[in-house]
Design a protein around this motif. Structure first.
Motif, PDB file in Angstrom:
ATOM      1  N   HIS A 280      19.513   0.737   7.793  1.00 18.51           N
ATOM      2  CA  HIS A 280      18.426   0.038   8.485  1.00 18.51           C
ATOM      3  C   HIS A 280      18.050  -1.187   7.644  1.00 18.51           C
ATOM      4  CE1 HIS A 280      14.831  -0.808  10.740  1.00 18.51           C
ATOM      5  NE2 HIS A 280      14.089  -0.699   9.649  1.00 18.51           N
ATOM      6  N   ILE A 281      18.095  -2.374   8.283  1.00 16.36           N
ATOM      7  CA  ILE A 281      17.903  -3.627   7.549  1.00 16.36           C
ATOM      8  C   ILE A 281      16.658  -4.352   8.049  1.00 16.36           C
ATOM      9  CG2 ILE A 281      19.007  -5.766   6.782  1.00 16.36           C
ATOM     10  CD1 ILE A 281      20.652  -3.288   6.155  1.00 16.36           C
ATOM     11  N   GLU A 282      15.898  -4.919   7.104  1.00 18.26           N
ATOM     12  CA  GLU A 282      14.830  -5.858   7.434  1.00 18.26           C
ATOM     13  C   GLU A 282      15.090  -7.154   6.675  1.00 18.26           C
ATOM     14  OE1 GLU A 282      10.837  -4.459   7.115  1.00 18.26           O
ATOM     15  OE2 GLU A 282      11.276  -2.524   8.080  1.00 18.26           O
ATOM     16  N   ASN A 283      15.093  -8.284   7.403  1.00 14.57           N
ATOM     17  CA  ASN A 283      15.465  -9.586   6.827  1.00 14.57           C
ATOM     18  C   ASN A 283      14.259 -10.456   6.518  1.00 14.57           C
ATOM     19  OD1 ASN A 283      18.355  -9.497   6.885  1.00 14.57           O
ATOM     20  ND2 ASN A 283      18.251  -9.631   9.109  1.00 14.57           N
ATOM     21  N   PHE A 284      14.377 -11.215   5.417  1.00 17.69           N
ATOM     22  CA  PHE A 284      13.332 -12.160   5.034  1.00 17.69           C
ATOM     23  C   PHE A 284      13.989 -13.414   4.449  1.00 17.69           C
ATOM     24  CE2 PHE A 284      11.823  -7.853   4.677  1.00 17.69           C
ATOM     25  CZ  PHE A 284      10.635  -7.882   5.393  1.00 17.69           C
ATOM     26  N   ALA A 285      13.464 -14.589   4.834  1.00 20.75           N
ATOM     27  CA  ALA A 285      14.067 -15.853   4.412  1.00 20.75           C
ATOM     28  C   ALA A 285      13.544 -16.343   3.068  1.00 20.75           C
ATOM     29  CB  ALA A 285      13.818 -16.926   5.475  1.00 20.75           C
ATOM     30  N   SER A 286      12.525 -15.684   2.539  1.00 24.90           N
ATOM     31  CA  SER A 286      11.958 -16.102   1.252  1.00 24.90           C
ATOM     32  C   SER A 286      11.214 -14.943   0.616  1.00 24.90           C
ATOM     33  CB  SER A 286      10.988 -17.275   1.447  1.00 24.90           C
ATOM     34  OG  SER A 286       9.832 -16.854   2.157  1.00 24.90           O
ATOM     35  N   ALA A 287      10.968 -15.082  -0.680  1.00 22.76           N
ATOM     36  CA  ALA A 287      10.186 -14.074  -1.396  1.00 22.76           C
ATOM     37  C   ALA A 287       8.776 -13.994  -0.834  1.00 22.76           C
ATOM     38  CB  ALA A 287      10.145 -14.414  -2.884  1.00 22.76           C
ATOM     39  N   GLU A 288       8.230 -15.163  -0.502  1.00 19.72           N
ATOM     40  CA  GLU A 288       6.863 -15.202   0.025  1.00 19.72           C
ATOM     41  C   GLU A 288       6.772 -14.464   1.370  1.00 19.72           C
ATOM     42  OE1 GLU A 288       7.466 -18.722  -2.656  1.00 19.72           O
ATOM     43  OE2 GLU A 288       8.591 -17.788  -1.033  1.00 19.72           O
ATOM     44  N   GLU A 289       7.780 -14.655   2.213  1.00 22.80           N
ATOM     45  CA  GLU A 289       7.787 -13.974   3.515  1.00 22.80           C
ATOM     46  C   GLU A 289       7.855 -12.459   3.328  1.00 22.80           C
ATOM     47  OE1 GLU A 289      10.748 -13.558   7.368  1.00 22.80           O
ATOM     48  OE2 GLU A 289      10.709 -15.475   6.290  1.00 22.80           O
ATOM     49  N   PHE A 290       8.658 -12.036   2.380  1.00 23.29           N
ATOM     50  CA  PHE A 290       8.753 -10.600   2.095  1.00 23.29           C
ATOM     51  C   PHE A 290       7.413 -10.056   1.609  1.00 23.29           C
ATOM     52  CE2 PHE A 290       9.369  -7.438  -1.335  1.00 23.29           C
ATOM     53  CZ  PHE A 290       9.839  -6.371  -0.570  1.00 23.29           C
ATOM     54  N   LEU A 291       6.777 -10.750   0.681  1.00 26.73           N
ATOM     55  CA  LEU A 291       5.516 -10.272   0.119  1.00 26.73           C
ATOM     56  C   LEU A 291       4.395 -10.266   1.141  1.00 26.73           C
ATOM     57  CD1 LEU A 291       5.599 -11.988  -3.396  1.00 26.73           C
ATOM     58  CD2 LEU A 291       5.885  -9.543  -2.876  1.00 26.73           C
ATOM     59  N   ASP A 292       4.483 -11.129   2.140  1.00 26.57           N
ATOM     60  CA  ASP A 292       3.473 -11.136   3.202  1.00 26.57           C
ATOM     61  C   ASP A 292       3.537  -9.857   4.033  1.00 26.57           C
ATOM     62  OD1 ASP A 292       2.418 -13.568   2.513  1.00 26.57           O
ATOM     63  OD2 ASP A 292       3.595 -14.720   3.969  1.00 26.57           O
ATOM     64  N   THR A 293       4.698  -9.202   4.018  1.00 32.97           N
ATOM     65  CA  THR A 293       4.916  -8.022   4.852  1.00 32.97           C
ATOM     66  C   THR A 293       4.881  -6.728   4.061  1.00 32.97           C
ATOM     67  OG1 THR A 293       6.305  -9.311   6.340  1.00 32.97           O
ATOM     68  CG2 THR A 293       6.534  -6.917   6.456  1.00 32.97           C
ATOM     69  N   TYR A 294       5.441  -6.742   2.854  1.00 33.09           N
ATOM     70  CA  TYR A 294       5.642  -5.500   2.104  1.00 33.09           C
ATOM     71  C   TYR A 294       4.370  -5.074   1.389  1.00 33.09           C
ATOM     72  CZ  TYR A 294       7.886  -1.932  -0.726  1.00 33.09           C
ATOM     73  OH  TYR A 294       8.236  -0.735  -1.301  1.00 33.09           O
ATOM     74  N   ASN A 295       3.986  -3.791   1.561  1.00 36.38           N
ATOM     75  CA  ASN A 295       2.768  -3.277   0.924  1.00 36.38           C
ATOM     76  C   ASN A 295       3.024  -2.086   0.003  1.00 36.38           C
ATOM     77  OD1 ASN A 295       3.309  -1.217   2.712  1.00 36.38           O
ATOM     78  ND2 ASN A 295       1.482  -1.527   3.973  1.00 36.38           N
ATOM     79  N   GLY A 296       4.315  -1.797  -0.252  1.00 32.58           N
ATOM     80  CA  GLY A 296       4.643  -0.709  -1.160  1.00 32.58           C
ATOM     81  C   GLY A 296       4.789   0.646  -0.508  1.00 32.58           C
ATOM     82  N   GLU A 297       4.512   0.744   0.795  1.00 30.54           N
ATOM     83  CA  GLU A 297       4.549   2.049   1.450  1.00 30.54           C
ATOM     84  C   GLU A 297       5.963   2.454   1.868  1.00 30.54           C
ATOM     85  OE1 GLU A 297       1.760   2.117   4.640  1.00 30.54           O
ATOM     86  OE2 GLU A 297       0.017   1.881   3.323  1.00 30.54           O
ATOM     87  N   LYS A 298       6.750   1.509   2.385  1.00 27.88           N
ATOM     88  CA  LYS A 298       8.119   1.833   2.783  1.00 27.88           C
ATOM     89  C   LYS A 298       9.014   1.910   1.561  1.00 27.88           C
ATOM     90  CE  LYS A 298       8.329  -0.133   7.465  1.00 27.88           C
ATOM     91  NZ  LYS A 298       9.055  -1.103   8.321  1.00 27.88           N
ATOM     92  N   SER A 299       9.996   2.807   1.628  1.00 27.43           N
ATOM     93  CA  SER A 299      10.924   2.964   0.514  1.00 27.43           C
ATOM     94  C   SER A 299      12.329   2.574   0.931  1.00 27.43           C
ATOM     95  CB  SER A 299      10.903   4.403   0.011  1.00 27.43           C
ATOM     96  OG  SER A 299      11.631   4.525  -1.192  1.00 27.43           O
ATOM     97  N   GLY A 300      13.191   2.412  -0.053  1.00 25.68           N
ATOM     98  CA  GLY A 300      14.576   1.998   0.175  1.00 25.68           C
ATOM     99  C   GLY A 300      15.054   1.193  -1.008  1.00 25.68           C
ATOM    100  N   CYS A 301      15.521  -0.029  -0.756  1.00 25.48           N
ATOM    101  CA  CYS A 301      15.896  -0.918  -1.860  1.00 25.48           C
ATOM    102  C   CYS A 301      15.733  -2.366  -1.426  1.00 25.48           C
ATOM    103  CB  CYS A 301      17.325  -0.643  -2.335  1.00 25.48           C
ATOM    104  SG  CYS A 301      18.622  -1.209  -1.218  1.00 25.48           S
ATOM    105  N   LEU A 302      15.651  -3.228  -2.409  1.00 26.58           N
ATOM    106  CA  LEU A 302      15.501  -4.661  -2.182  1.00 26.58           C
ATOM    107  C   LEU A 302      16.800  -5.350  -2.554  1.00 26.58           C
ATOM    108  CD1 LEU A 302      13.760  -7.131  -1.535  1.00 26.58           C
ATOM    109  CD2 LEU A 302      12.839  -7.018  -3.859  1.00 26.58           C
ATOM    110  N   LEU A 303      17.456  -5.964  -1.555  1.00 29.94           N
ATOM    111  CA  LEU A 303      18.682  -6.735  -1.758  1.00 29.94           C
ATOM    112  C   LEU A 303      18.255  -8.180  -1.872  1.00 29.94           C
ATOM    113  CD1 LEU A 303      21.755  -6.604  -1.931  1.00 29.94           C
ATOM    114  CD2 LEU A 303      21.848  -6.661   0.561  1.00 29.94           C
ATOM    115  N   LEU A 304      18.284  -8.711  -3.083  1.00 32.40           N
ATOM    116  CA  LEU A 304      17.535  -9.921  -3.410  1.00 32.40           C
ATOM    117  C   LEU A 304      18.414 -11.035  -3.952  1.00 32.40           C
ATOM    118  CD1 LEU A 304      14.797 -11.356  -3.880  1.00 32.40           C
ATOM    119  CD2 LEU A 304      14.606 -10.069  -6.022  1.00 32.40           C
ATOM    120  N   ASP A 305      18.351 -12.199  -3.283  1.00 34.06           N
ATOM    121  CA  ASP A 305      19.047 -13.386  -3.769  1.00 34.06           C
ATOM    122  C   ASP A 305      18.318 -13.920  -4.999  1.00 34.06           C
ATOM    123  OD1 ASP A 305      20.794 -15.611  -3.865  1.00 34.06           O
ATOM    124  OD2 ASP A 305      19.394 -16.816  -2.688  1.00 34.06           O
ATOM    125  N   TYR A 306      19.080 -14.274  -6.014  1.00 34.97           N
ATOM    126  CA  TYR A 306      18.456 -14.786  -7.235  1.00 34.97           C
ATOM    127  C   TYR A 306      17.956 -16.207  -7.065  1.00 34.97           C
ATOM    128  CZ  TYR A 306      18.058 -17.090 -11.730  1.00 34.97           C
ATOM    129  OH  TYR A 306      17.605 -17.843 -12.768  1.00 34.97           O
TER     130      TYR A 306
END
Length: 209
Positions: A31-57
């Protein structure tokens, strides 16, 4: 919670990479959730969902390492896999020291990425289990009375030599009263010995201020 309930959070400013990775990983059952930037991800993520972060450096504004540090400062335990076409050895060392699962340089084999995600999910599940046990321990500890917490702390602080007589002298109560409280503490914490209490206090950081 099983791996079927875990999410891969993909954060990459390259739309083509997001699309291709999403398609490939979805076909693999993730199950994938996409984000175009770190800021976009942080606007959505609150620490409740688990899994992993596939992160561009190498993203503009907040890069991958900066997002990793932000996650750490927030206390988020989401395992991170870095993917990059720009990072070098210093960056990868810094990421791994901060707890990243891996640091993959583009292009990478899909199997390598899948193996990393599965390893990250194992870490996420283990972390969830630890956090659940810690929460349960703290709930049990909070059920103790103030006096029982006080005696429990004395039992833990010098477990090898703090007898009921010693504790009674410190608190100006009788050894028999201390014995009663000791029994109640072990019963409420569902443990059998002071040794177990010491272990739990360390594991759950029960006496942190």
């Amino acid at each position: 919670m099983s791996e079927a309930n875990l999410t891969v959070f993909l954060v990459d400013d390259d739309e083509d990479i997001r699309s291709s990775l999403s398609r490939a990983l979805t076909k693999r059952g993730f199950h994938i959730e996409n984000f175009a930037s770190a800021e976009e991800f942080l606007d959505t993520y609150n620490g409740e969902k688990s899994g992993c972060l596939l992160l561009d450096y190498g993203m503009p504004r907040m890069n991958g390492l900066e997002l990793q540090q932000h996650m750490i400062s927030k206390g988020y335990s989401l395992p991170i896999i870095f993917i990059t076409g720009h990072g070098g050895i210093p960056e990868s060392v810094q990421a791994m020291k901060a707890g990243a699962i891996d640091f993959l340089e583009k292009p990478f084999r899909q199997k390598t990425l899948v193996d990393c995600i599965n390893a990250a999910f194992e870490t996420a599940l283990a972390t969830q289990e630890h956090e659940k046990k810690t929460k349960d321990l703290r709930i049990k500890f909070e059920r103790l009375t103030d006096r029982e917490k006080e005696i429990a702390q004395l039992m833990v602080s010098n477990s090898s030599s703090t007898s009921s007589k010693d504790i009674g002298r410190i608190l100006n109560i009788s050894p028999r009263t201390v014995d009663h409280h000791r029994a109640r503490i072990l019963d409420k914490m569902n443990i059998n010995s002071v040794t177990e209490l010491v272990d739990l206090s360390i594991r759950a950081n029960l006496f942190s201020k």
